[in-house]
Every structure is written in C-alpha cells, then in structure tokens.
Design an enzyme around this catalytic site. Structure first.
Site, PDB file in Angstrom:
ATOM      1  CB  SER A 144      -3.982  -8.444  -4.376  1.00 46.31           C
ATOM      2  OG  SER A 144      -4.705  -9.223  -3.441  1.00 46.31           O
ATOM      3  CE1 TYR A 154      -5.963  -3.970  -2.790  1.00 46.51           C
ATOM      4  CE2 TYR A 154      -6.704  -6.216  -2.374  1.00 46.51           C
ATOM      5  CZ  TYR A 154      -5.678  -5.299  -2.493  1.00 46.51           C
ATOM      6  OH  TYR A 154      -4.380  -5.694  -2.314  1.00 46.51           O
TER       7      TYR A 154
HETATM    8  N1  LIG Z   1      -0.528  -6.649   3.059  1.00 48.92           N
HETATM    9  C1  LIG Z   1      -1.135  -7.601   2.350  1.00 48.92           C
HETATM   10  O1  LIG Z   1      -1.594  -8.624   2.898  1.00 48.92           O
HETATM   11  C2  LIG Z   1      -1.250  -7.480   0.847  1.00 48.92           C
HETATM   12  C3  LIG Z   1      -1.726  -8.570   0.100  1.00 48.92           C
HETATM   13  C4  LIG Z   1      -1.805  -8.451  -1.276  1.00 48.92           C
HETATM   14  C5  LIG Z   1      -1.422  -7.284  -1.912  1.00 48.92           C
HETATM   15  N2  LIG Z   1      -0.965  -6.226  -1.155  1.00 48.92           N
HETATM   16  C6  LIG Z   1      -0.553  -5.012  -1.858  1.00 48.92           C
HETATM   17  O2  LIG Z   1       0.780  -4.717  -1.465  1.00 48.92           O
HETATM   18  C7  LIG Z   1       0.993  -3.300  -1.454  1.00 48.92           C
HETATM   19  C8  LIG Z   1       1.506  -2.825  -0.121  1.00 48.92           C
HETATM   20  O3  LIG Z   1       0.713  -3.347   0.917  1.00 48.92           O
HETATM   21  P1  LIG Z   1       0.997  -2.947   2.445  1.00 48.92           P
HETATM   22  O4  LIG Z   1       0.199  -3.877   3.266  1.00 48.92           O
HETATM   23  O5  LIG Z   1       2.468  -2.808   2.662  1.00 48.92           O
HETATM   24  O6  LIG Z   1       0.305  -1.504   2.456  1.00 48.92           O
HETATM   25  P2  LIG Z   1       0.458  -0.253   3.488  1.00 48.92           P
HETATM   26  O7  LIG Z   1      -0.867   0.393   3.518  1.00 48.92           O
HETATM   27  O8  LIG Z   1       1.072  -0.706   4.772  1.00 48.92           O
HETATM   28  O9  LIG Z   1       1.499   0.674   2.741  1.00 48.92           O
HETATM   29  C9  LIG Z   1       1.126   1.345   1.578  1.00 48.92           C
HETATM   30  C10 LIG Z   1       1.977   2.605   1.484  1.00 48.92           C
HETATM   31  O10 LIG Z   1       1.557   3.300   0.292  1.00 48.92           O
HETATM   32  C11 LIG Z   1       1.494   4.692   0.610  1.00 48.92           C
HETATM   33  N3  LIG Z   1       0.555   5.348  -0.303  1.00 48.92           N
HETATM   34  C12 LIG Z   1      -0.799   5.275  -0.258  1.00 48.92           C
HETATM   35  N4  LIG Z   1      -1.333   6.051  -1.202  1.00 48.92           N
HETATM   36  C13 LIG Z   1      -0.297   6.615  -1.878  1.00 48.92           C
HETATM   37  C14 LIG Z   1      -0.214   7.521  -2.969  1.00 48.92           C
HETATM   38  N5  LIG Z   1      -1.316   8.022  -3.551  1.00 48.92           N
HETATM   39  N6  LIG Z   1       1.011   7.877  -3.410  1.00 48.92           N
HETATM   40  C15 LIG Z   1       2.134   7.406  -2.811  1.00 48.92           C
HETATM   41  N7  LIG Z   1       2.111   6.566  -1.757  1.00 48.92           N
HETATM   42  C16 LIG Z   1       0.904   6.178  -1.300  1.00 48.92           C
HETATM   43  C17 LIG Z   1       1.036   4.747   2.053  1.00 48.92           C
HETATM   44  O11 LIG Z   1       1.380   5.992   2.667  1.00 48.92           O
HETATM   45  C18 LIG Z   1       1.769   3.558   2.669  1.00 48.92           C
HETATM   46  O12 LIG Z   1       3.007   3.907   3.205  1.00 48.92           O
HETATM   47  C19 LIG Z   1      -0.357  -2.705  -1.892  1.00 48.92           C
HETATM   48  O13 LIG Z   1      -0.338  -2.548  -3.293  1.00 48.92           O
HETATM   49  C20 LIG Z   1      -1.352  -3.781  -1.516  1.00 48.92           C
HETATM   50  O14 LIG Z   1      -2.536  -3.694  -2.279  1.00 48.92           O
HETATM   51  C21 LIG Z   1      -0.880  -6.310   0.197  1.00 48.92           C
END
Ligand SMILES: NC(=O)c1ccc[n+]([C@@H]2O[C@H](COP(=O)([O-])OP(=O)(O)OC[C@H]3O[C@@H](n4cnc5c(N)ncnc54)[C@H](O)[C@@H]3O)[C@@H](O)[C@H]2O)c1
Length: 250
Positions: A144, A154
């Site tokens: 991120s 985070y």
């Molecule tokens: N959405 C954003 O703006 C953003 C920005 C930068 C980075 N990210 C990163 O992108 C990734 C996905 O983001 P998102 O917004 O789609 O997240 P989200 O929360 O919508 O989806 C994450 C998924 O991971 C699953 N999960 C959580 N813990 C788990 C575990 N222990 N084992 C297996 N699965 C597990 C959850 O059930 C969920 O389906 C993450 O790594 C997040 O840190 C997101």
C-alpha cells in the site's frame, strides 16, 4: 488467453481487489484458486467465474495459520496440478488499523502482523515447491502507499510487505520465481468505500494525488497481468506504486 496453462492462487479472493485480480486472470485463461477465510464469499465468486467458462475453485484458508495454508495449497495442487502464480492479497486493513501505533491493542497488532506479514511468508513457503517443480513462478504481494509513509500499524505492516518483496525475490530467485509488490493508493473496493472517511478520500484526490480522480480496482489489473507475463521476465524484487502520482519518489 496468455495464462491458459497457468494456475493462480489468490488470497482474499472472495471480494474486492482479490476478486478483481481473480476475474482478470481467469479472463486470460488461468485457473484461479480463491483462498479465503470467508469460504461462502469465495464460493460465490468461484461459481460466477466458472459460469463464464473459466476454471475456478474456492478453498478455505486462514493465511495466518500455516497448517490451514498448507492444506489449502494441497487442495489446489490436487485439483489443478500445481501453482504458477501466488497473489498475497488478504490483509487486515481499513481504519481500525490506521491510528497511532501505541493506541492499537497488542492483540490486534499481533493479529494484523500475523495476517499481513506472516501470512505472506506462509503462502510463499507453501507454494514454492510446486512453482519449483513447474520451472518457476510469480509472487505478487499487495502492499500500500501507506507503506511509504508508515505512521500507523497498517502502514508499518505494508512497509514489511515491501521488505518481503525484496527478501523473497532474493530467496526464491534460484527457483526462477519472480516477486513483485503492488502499492495502491485508495481504490474503490466496497470495503474501502464503506470505511474510509470522505474527508480522507478528498485529501488524496484533491491534494495528494497528481491525477485527481478516485482510484479504481481496475487501475491495478494491468500491472498484475504484466508482472505475471513473460514480458516481466527480467524484473524482480520491485514494488510499483499505483496511486495517481502519490507518493512521488526520486
Ligand atoms: N482498498 C484499498 O483502497 C487498498 C489500498 C491499498 C492497499 N490495499 C490492500 O489491498 C488488499 C485488498 O484490499 P480490499 O480493499 O479488496 O480488502 P477487503 O477487505 O475488501 O478484502 C480482503 C479479503 O481478505 C480476506 N481475508 C481477511 N483475512 C484473511 C485471512 N486471515 N486469510 C484469508 N483471507 C482473509 C477477507 O475475507 C476479504 O475477502 C489488502 O491487502 C489491502 O491492504 C487496499
């Protein structure tokens, strides 16, 4: 269909960015494994991808639990014959983990580090033998932009994710496994849009980013497909920021 002989194991593939990556890889011919702690969510994505004619399976997986990861990888290998691509996408994130480091309970710190950091170690170790047996592979770690100015728990976890890109690239190079990081700014996953305060999104779009629009999950897909392709065969250990020009680095 450039990935028609490839198998991709995507953690957190049941929604949001992981689901988006899975659909994009499946559209290019890959068999996709949706490895999720939320199995019903992964099952519904797998059914939908299979309806489009691609190969998909859902598997229960808690990335923080080594035994759970090993069992999930074994199921994927039994079903599809091996793994070529691992996307370490699952994470604990959102505002719950975006406060001051000493204000987060130690139990939540440990849980977050177990999922966001050790989870990547577990999945990478579990997928390596199959990748090695197939002559190589690709690992993509979801970092991120928070990992470039890590003032929150985070952000610190996502800095560690960037470190793991370099460390795993070095450790796995002998097996022809390339390792990359993707570091998005805020993008429109349903969970992020529900959780991030509008004032924070406004700050990114109108002050911090050079490109003044909301980032989309679709903005990340091109980089994933490129890293997974042979066009990236001389690149490894790199993290790409995708944040509309923030943060700019020299
Ligand atoms: N959405 C954003 O703006 C953003 C920005 C930068 C980075 N990210 C990163 O992108 C990734 C996905 O983001 P998102 O917004 O789609 O997240 P989200 O929360 O919508 O989806 C994450 C998924 O991971 C699953 N999960 C959580 N813990 C788990 C575990 N222990 N084992 C297996 N699965 C597990 C959850 O059930 C969920 O389906 C993450 O790594 C997040 O840190 C997101």
């Amino acid at each position: 269909m450039r990935f028609k002989d490839k198998v991709a194991f995507i953690t957190g593939g049941g929604r949001g960015i992981g689901e988006t990556y899975a659909r994009a890889l499946a559209a290019e011919g890959a068999a996709v494994v949706l490895a999720e702690i939320d199995l019903p969510a992964a099952q519904s994505v797998a059914v939908s991808i299979a309806e489009s004619g691609a190969r998909a399976m859902a598997v229960h997986c808690d990335v923080a639990d080594e035994n759970s990861v090993d069992a999930a990888v074994a199921q994927a290998v039994a079903r599809f014959g091996g793994i070529d691509i691992l996307i370490n996408n699952a994470a604990k994130h959102l505002m719950e983990f975006a406060g001051k480091p000493t204000e987060l309970s130690r139990a939540k710190w440990r849980l977050m580090l177990d999922v966001n950091v050790i989870g990547i170690v577990n999945c990478s170790a579990a997928c390596r033998p199959s990748m090695r047996a197939r002559g190589g592979g690709v690992i993509i770690n979801q970092s991120s932009i928070a990992g470039f100015d890590p003032t929150t728990p985070y952000g610190i976890s996502k800095l560690a994710v960037r470190g793991l890109v370099v460390a795993l690239a070095r450790e796995f190079a002998a097996d022809q496994i390339r390792v990359y990081g993707i570091a998005p700014g805020p993008v429109d996953s349903p969970s992020a849009m529900a959780d991030l305060p509008p004032a924070l999104l406004d700050e990114f779009i109108n002050r911090l980013q050079l490109i003044k629009r909301q980032g989309r999950m679709a903005d990340l897909v091109g980089a994933v497909l490129f890293f997974c392709s042979s066009e990236a065969s001389f690149i490894t250990g790199e993290t790409l920021t995708i944040g509309g020009g923030y943060p700019l680095k020299i």
